[in-house]
Design an enzyme around this catalytic site. Structure first.
Site, short mmCIF file in Angstrom:
data_model
loop_
_atom_site.label_atom_id
_atom_site.label_comp_id
_atom_site.label_asym_id
_atom_site.label_seq_id
_atom_site.Cartn_x
_atom_site.Cartn_y
_atom_site.Cartn_z
N LYS A 33 0.85 -1.20 0.00
CA LYS A 33 0.00 0.00 0.00
C LYS A 33 0.88 1.24 0.00
CE LYS A 33 0.86 1.36 4.47
NZ LYS A 33 1.57 2.58 4.82
N ASP B 195 -2.32 -0.97 10.34
CA ASP B 195 -2.53 -1.02 8.88
C ASP B 195 -3.18 -2.33 8.43
OD1 ASP B 195 -1.25 1.40 8.71
OD2 ASP B 195 0.61 0.61 7.87
N GLY C 225 7.32 1.60 4.92
CA GLY C 225 6.07 2.35 4.84
C GLY C 225 5.14 1.83 3.76
N LEU C 226 5.38 0.58 3.31
CA LEU C 226 4.55 0.00 2.25
C LEU C 226 3.60 -1.09 2.77
CD1 LEU C 226 7.30 -0.25 -0.53
CD2 LEU C 226 5.49 1.47 -0.32
N GLY C 227 3.62 -1.33 4.06
CA GLY C 227 2.63 -2.21 4.68
C GLY C 227 2.83 -3.69 4.42
N GLY C 228 4.02 -4.11 4.04
CA GLY C 228 4.25 -5.52 3.69
C GLY C 228 3.88 -6.48 4.82
N GLY C 229 4.39 -6.23 6.01
CA GLY C 229 4.10 -7.12 7.16
C GLY C 229 2.61 -7.14 7.48
N SER C 230 1.96 -5.97 7.34
CA SER C 230 0.52 -5.88 7.63
C SER C 230 -0.28 -6.67 6.59
CB SER C 230 0.08 -4.42 7.60
OG SER C 230 0.81 -3.68 8.55
N PRO D 184 9.51 -4.30 -0.25
CA PRO D 184 10.60 -3.81 0.60
C PRO D 184 10.14 -3.74 2.06
CG PRO D 184 10.44 -2.47 -1.38
CD PRO D 184 9.25 -3.41 -1.40
#
Ligand code: C5P
Length: 319
Positions: free
Chosen positions: A25, A152, A114-119, A110
């Site tokens: 995101k 997130d 701030g791209l929400g990967g883990g979320s 990445p």
């Protein structure tokens, strides 16, 4: 549980394997309204799913063990702190005490940018394991668990574009945006979200209420991009000054908008179409870039599919 679950019309055995793609995101607007009594910050934010992906492959196993393999191995730790394991434990605790799974998490987003990967991975684990274990998996079923896992996470249960308030967990789906394209410039450093919020007060970055965006969420029409802003951006630029260079490089390409995403440190530029985005990515040379579309809800909602035939870990393949 009789070994079969029906997931949006797909019947699958709980003994089978599922795969589920997890989008990233960006925050097209992130307004901090102040610090709350619980220590979190009150937000008004506009999430948009974008076409950078992680992937989960899930396989039911006969006992209640949880096994996680991360590919590439060094991307994120695979222990109990991994949000995928925390999501699985939350489901086991309340809803599926005897269920277990072998999980492969393939990272393409990445990390800590701030791209929400883990979320996204956590939300996908909730949706995918609920399918695998024959549990309810509607938004209303999973939202409380998602909100507990992280601010997130609930957004990824919706995908597409969504407005969020509260800690970011109260999410409201909005119609898809035009097919804009995004150039992402991730930073070299991991940017811990908690550190950015902790420093926020001292940098005075809490902004005014943005009525133009509020109006747009109700009235629709063209998103007022000029009014979009990220109240965390000044703090990120102060703590990680190299972010400023990436932001300047993107601004020089003439994007519709250039911003830091979420708590950083990824910088993004927004463009009208793919060709313009590709030219911009070429022009910012010297930086690692991704060129990806803003996604509609149908293509970004978390949707498990059965794995055909045998699958096995690609651990030996470096990506
Ligand atoms: O909810 P999540 O685990 O993603 O938040 C990470 C950290 O970011 C929190 O511990 C908190 O310090 C900060 N945060 C905040 N206000 C929010 C979201 C996150 O202060 N709305």
């Amino acid at each position: 549980m009789d070994g079969r679950a029906v997931v949006r019309g797909i019947a699958m055995t709980t003994a089978g394997s599922l795969q589920i793609r997890c989008p990233a995101k960006i925050n097209l607007h992130l307004e901090v309204r102040g610090r709350r009594g619980d220590g979190y910050h009150e937000l008004r934010t506009l999430f948009a799913a974008i076409g950078v992906w992680d992937e989960l492959v899930l396989e039911a196993i006969a006992d209640d063990r949880l096994e996680l393999i991360v590919e590439p191995t060094a991307a994120v730790p695979a222990g109990e702190d991994n949000l995928v394991i925390r999501a699985a434990r939350a489901l086991q605790r309340g809803r599926a005490p005897g269920a277990g799974a072998r999980i492969v998490l393939r990272k393409g987003i990445p990390v800590a940018g701030g791209l929400g990967g883990g979320s996204s991975d956590a939300a996908a684990a909730l949706v995918g394991l609920s399918s695998l274990w024959g549990l309810p998996r509607d938004f209303a079923d999973l939202h409380p668990l998602a909100a507990e896992l992280g601010s997130d996470v609930p957004f990824f249960l919706l995908g597409g574009v969504a407005w969020a308030v509260g800690r970011g967990t109260e999410v409201f789906p909005l119609p898809d945006l035009p097919r804009w394209w995004v150039v992402l410039l991730p930073g070299e450093d991991a940017v811990p979200t908690a550190r950015v919020y902790a420093a926020l007060g001292s940098h005075g970055a809490v902004g005014d209420q943005c009525s133009a965006i509020y109006h747009w969420t109700v009235a629709g029409g063209g998103l007022p991009l000029a009014a979009c802003r990220n109240d965390l951006e000044p703090t990120v630029l102060t703590l990680w000054p190299a972010t400023e260079r990436r932001l300047r490089a993107v601004r020089e390409t003439g994007p519709l908008k250039a911003m830091v995403s979420g708590s950083g440190g990824t910088v993004f530029g927004l463009y009208r179409d793919e060709a313009t985005a590709c030219s911009a990515a070429a022009a910012v040379g010297g930086h690692r870039t991704f060129v990806v579309p803003v996604l509609g809800r149908a293509e970004s909602c978390l949707s498990p599919s059965a794995v055909e035939g045998e699958w096995k870990s690609q651990r030996s393949v470096s990506t």
